[in-house]
Design an enzyme around this catalytic site. Sequence first.
Site, PDB file in Angstrom:
ATOM      1  N   ASN A  14       0.855  -1.185   0.000  1.00 50.52           N
ATOM      2  CA  ASN A  14       0.000   0.000   0.000  1.00 50.52           C
ATOM      3  C   ASN A  14       0.895   1.242   0.000  1.00 50.52           C
ATOM      4  O   ASN A  14       1.735   1.406   0.896  1.00 50.52           O
ATOM      5  CB  ASN A  14      -0.897  -0.046   1.253  1.00 50.52           C
ATOM      6  CG  ASN A  14      -1.810   1.158   1.353  1.00 50.52           C
ATOM      7  OD1 ASN A  14      -1.377   2.289   1.157  1.00 50.52           O
ATOM      8  ND2 ASN A  14      -3.066   0.932   1.681  1.00 50.52           N
ATOM      9  N   HIS A  17       0.973   6.208   1.892  1.00 53.75           N
ATOM     10  CA  HIS A  17       1.708   7.138   2.752  1.00 53.75           C
ATOM     11  C   HIS A  17       2.924   7.757   2.082  1.00 53.75           C
ATOM     12  O   HIS A  17       3.538   8.668   2.632  1.00 53.75           O
ATOM     13  CB  HIS A  17       2.001   6.488   4.102  1.00 53.75           C
ATOM     14  CG  HIS A  17       0.700   6.189   4.789  1.00 53.75           C
ATOM     15  ND1 HIS A  17      -0.208   7.172   5.090  1.00 53.75           N
ATOM     16  CD2 HIS A  17       0.111   5.020   5.127  1.00 53.75           C
ATOM     17  CE1 HIS A  17      -1.294   6.618   5.619  1.00 53.75           C
ATOM     18  NE2 HIS A  17      -1.126   5.317   5.651  1.00 53.75           N
ATOM     19  N   HIS A  50      -5.539   3.800  -1.907  1.00 55.77           N
ATOM     20  CA  HIS A  50      -6.871   4.187  -1.424  1.00 55.77           C
ATOM     21  C   HIS A  50      -7.141   5.633  -1.837  1.00 55.77           C
ATOM     22  O   HIS A  50      -6.488   6.552  -1.343  1.00 55.77           O
ATOM     23  CB  HIS A  50      -6.890   4.034   0.102  1.00 55.77           C
ATOM     24  CG  HIS A  50      -8.205   4.347   0.743  1.00 55.77           C
ATOM     25  ND1 HIS A  50      -8.399   4.239   2.101  1.00 55.77           N
ATOM     26  CD2 HIS A  50      -9.395   4.759   0.236  1.00 55.77           C
ATOM     27  CE1 HIS A  50      -9.649   4.569   2.404  1.00 55.77           C
ATOM     28  NE2 HIS A  50     -10.268   4.900   1.283  1.00 55.77           N
ATOM     29  N   ARG A  52      -9.237   8.407  -1.233  1.00 54.92           N
ATOM     30  CA  ARG A  52     -10.235   8.810  -0.240  1.00 54.92           C
ATOM     31  C   ARG A  52     -11.074   9.950  -0.779  1.00 54.92           C
ATOM     32  O   ARG A  52     -10.628  10.732  -1.624  1.00 54.92           O
ATOM     33  CB  ARG A  52      -9.556   9.230   1.069  1.00 54.92           C
ATOM     34  CG  ARG A  52      -8.878   8.075   1.797  1.00 54.92           C
ATOM     35  CD  ARG A  52      -8.354   8.529   3.143  1.00 54.92           C
ATOM     36  NE  ARG A  52      -9.421   8.641   4.104  1.00 54.92           N
ATOM     37  CZ  ARG A  52      -9.665   7.785   5.100  1.00 54.92           C
ATOM     38  NH1 ARG A  52      -8.893   6.734   5.268  1.00 54.92           N
ATOM     39  NH2 ARG A  52     -10.658   7.965   5.925  1.00 54.92           N
ATOM     40  N   ARG A  56      -6.894  12.983   0.794  1.00 50.52           N
ATOM     41  CA  ARG A  56      -5.836  13.421   1.713  1.00 50.52           C
ATOM     42  C   ARG A  56      -4.475  12.838   1.357  1.00 50.52           C
ATOM     43  O   ARG A  56      -3.455  13.378   1.727  1.00 50.52           O
ATOM     44  CB  ARG A  56      -6.193  13.086   3.157  1.00 50.52           C
ATOM     45  CG  ARG A  56      -6.153  11.612   3.463  1.00 50.52           C
ATOM     46  CD  ARG A  56      -6.340  11.359   4.930  1.00 50.52           C
ATOM     47  NE  ARG A  56      -7.693  11.633   5.363  1.00 50.52           N
ATOM     48  CZ  ARG A  56      -8.249  11.079   6.461  1.00 50.52           C
ATOM     49  NH1 ARG A  56      -7.537  10.269   7.205  1.00 50.52           N
ATOM     50  NH2 ARG A  56      -9.483  11.329   6.805  1.00 50.52           N
ATOM     51  N   GLU A  77      -8.609   0.805  -3.575  1.00 45.51           N
ATOM     52  CA  GLU A  77      -9.449   0.895  -2.365  1.00 45.51           C
ATOM     53  C   GLU A  77     -10.315   2.123  -2.442  1.00 45.51           C
ATOM     54  O   GLU A  77      -9.818   3.215  -2.768  1.00 45.51           O
ATOM     55  CB  GLU A  77      -8.538   1.064  -1.147  1.00 45.51           C
ATOM     56  CG  GLU A  77      -8.377  -0.152  -0.322  1.00 45.51           C
ATOM     57  CD  GLU A  77      -7.608   0.193   0.933  1.00 45.51           C
ATOM     58  OE1 GLU A  77      -8.024   1.072   1.688  1.00 45.51           O
ATOM     59  OE2 GLU A  77      -6.558  -0.423   1.126  1.00 45.51           O
ATOM     60  N   THR A 108      -8.458   3.743   8.217  1.00 51.86           N
ATOM     61  CA  THR A 108      -9.682   2.952   8.131  1.00 51.86           C
ATOM     62  C   THR A 108      -9.862   2.189   9.433  1.00 51.86           C
ATOM     63  O   THR A 108      -9.191   1.197   9.684  1.00 51.86           O
ATOM     64  CB  THR A 108      -9.596   1.978   6.933  1.00 51.86           C
ATOM     65  OG1 THR A 108      -9.086   2.711   5.826  1.00 51.86           O
ATOM     66  CG2 THR A 108     -10.953   1.413   6.585  1.00 51.86           C
ATOM     67  N   GLU A 158     -11.298  -9.109   2.720  1.00 53.71           N
ATOM     68  CA  GLU A 158     -10.037  -8.760   3.377  1.00 53.71           C
ATOM     69  C   GLU A 158     -10.364  -8.565   4.847  1.00 53.71           C
ATOM     70  O   GLU A 158     -11.187  -7.711   5.202  1.00 53.71           O
ATOM     71  CB  GLU A 158      -9.428  -7.489   2.780  1.00 53.71           C
ATOM     72  CG  GLU A 158      -8.131  -7.137   3.498  1.00 53.71           C
ATOM     73  CD  GLU A 158      -7.293  -6.067   2.816  1.00 53.71           C
ATOM     74  OE1 GLU A 158      -7.365  -5.929   1.578  1.00 53.71           O
ATOM     75  OE2 GLU A 158      -6.560  -5.371   3.535  1.00 53.71           O
ATOM     76  N   HIS A 201      -4.027  -4.337   7.459  1.00 56.19           N
ATOM     77  CA  HIS A 201      -4.096  -3.225   8.396  1.00 56.19           C
ATOM     78  C   HIS A 201      -3.231  -3.458   9.627  1.00 56.19           C
ATOM     79  O   HIS A 201      -3.509  -4.342  10.433  1.00 56.19           O
ATOM     80  CB  HIS A 201      -5.530  -2.892   8.839  1.00 56.19           C
ATOM     81  CG  HIS A 201      -5.690  -1.417   9.086  1.00 56.19           C
ATOM     82  ND1 HIS A 201      -5.187  -0.809  10.192  1.00 56.19           N
ATOM     83  CD2 HIS A 201      -6.229  -0.435   8.333  1.00 56.19           C
ATOM     84  CE1 HIS A 201      -5.433   0.485  10.121  1.00 56.19           C
ATOM     85  NE2 HIS A 201      -6.055   0.751   8.996  1.00 56.19           N
TER      86      HIS A 201
HETATM   87  N1  PXP Z   1      -5.898  -2.997   3.710  1.00 53.16           N
HETATM   88  C1  PXP Z   1      -6.859  -2.052   3.793  1.00 53.16           C
HETATM   89  C2  PXP Z   1      -8.222  -2.396   3.314  1.00 53.16           C
HETATM   90  C3  PXP Z   1      -6.565  -0.763   4.288  1.00 53.16           C
HETATM   91  O1  PXP Z   1      -7.536   0.161   4.376  1.00 53.16           O
HETATM   92  C4  PXP Z   1      -5.247  -0.474   4.673  1.00 53.16           C
HETATM   93  C5  PXP Z   1      -4.891   0.885   5.186  1.00 53.16           C
HETATM   94  O2  PXP Z   1      -5.144   1.841   4.237  1.00 53.16           O
HETATM   95  C6  PXP Z   1      -4.283  -1.480   4.549  1.00 53.16           C
HETATM   96  C7  PXP Z   1      -4.640  -2.739   4.092  1.00 53.16           C
HETATM   97  C8  PXP Z   1      -2.856  -1.233   4.917  1.00 53.16           C
HETATM   98  O3  PXP Z   1      -2.753  -0.988   6.273  1.00 53.16           O
HETATM   99  P1  PXP Z   1      -1.389  -0.471   6.865  1.00 53.16           P
HETATM  100  O4  PXP Z   1      -1.059   0.799   6.145  1.00 53.16           O
HETATM  101  O5  PXP Z   1      -1.677  -0.277   8.312  1.00 53.16           O
HETATM  102  O6  PXP Z   1      -0.354  -1.527   6.600  1.00 53.16           O
END
Ligand code: PXP
Length: 251
Positions: A14, A17, A50, A52, A56, A77, A108, A158, A201
Amino acid sequence: MAMIPLGKLRLGVNIDHVATVRNARGSAYPEPVRAALLAQESGADGITAHLREDRRHISDSDIDGLMDALTVPLNFEMAATEEMQKIALRHKPHAVCIVPEKREELTTEGGLEVARQENKLAHFIAPIRDAGCRVSLFVAADIAQIDAAHRIGADIVELHAGAYCDLFHEEKFEQSKAQLERLREMSAYAHSLGLEVHAGHGFTYDTVKPVAEFPEVMELNIGHFIIGEAIFVGLPAAMKKMIDLMNEARK
Ligand code: PXP
């Protein structure tokens, strides 16, 4: 239940960030697409981003760029809104992962409430599936949510691993273990219904292995920790360590 062969566990990286850092200064760098390409080169089996509602982190043009540049699947996402549905139908990514979204949340926070809005979500995902995207629902490890996901025709669930990971890092080990057991049971249950099982997550090097051991789990989506760790060791090395831990768990 028949034994499940331990197949390869996929890592979806992901890259939200990377965009968070870029947007903190309103600059053009660091570029999420560049990070995604480096992740792809470094062994990512897929990229998750994602978009949003408040934009952001990831922007619309990041999604355009990812769709153009990636050769690995994009897991897009998004919240279950009309605007996002249109964007998904325009791009037709490999997978669409539907998540709950609240403007004021930092991340999330919980799973999608599928059971209480089954009809609405059934109608929402139908055109996305018809367009050829795989539909994933980000849900709590909860039987009612998994049953509802199955009934409305989702391809994937998921499972939200946030509670398990957070409790572990708060050193509430008994409670974390109880969450891990829920994830274990619900992975097996979702798989028995024919759903593909992913988890995501909050994973870190310290929390990834116990979930990676579940034979029903086919993909982990990990972002925040890997991107943070990349500051110290670089993205390829951060990913390599995560992939090594995942592979060790599958042995
Ligand atoms: N899976 C989903 C559905 C998420 O919303 C997120 C966070 O955006 C992640 C995985 C990744 O989570 P993390 O950034 O905490 O590893």
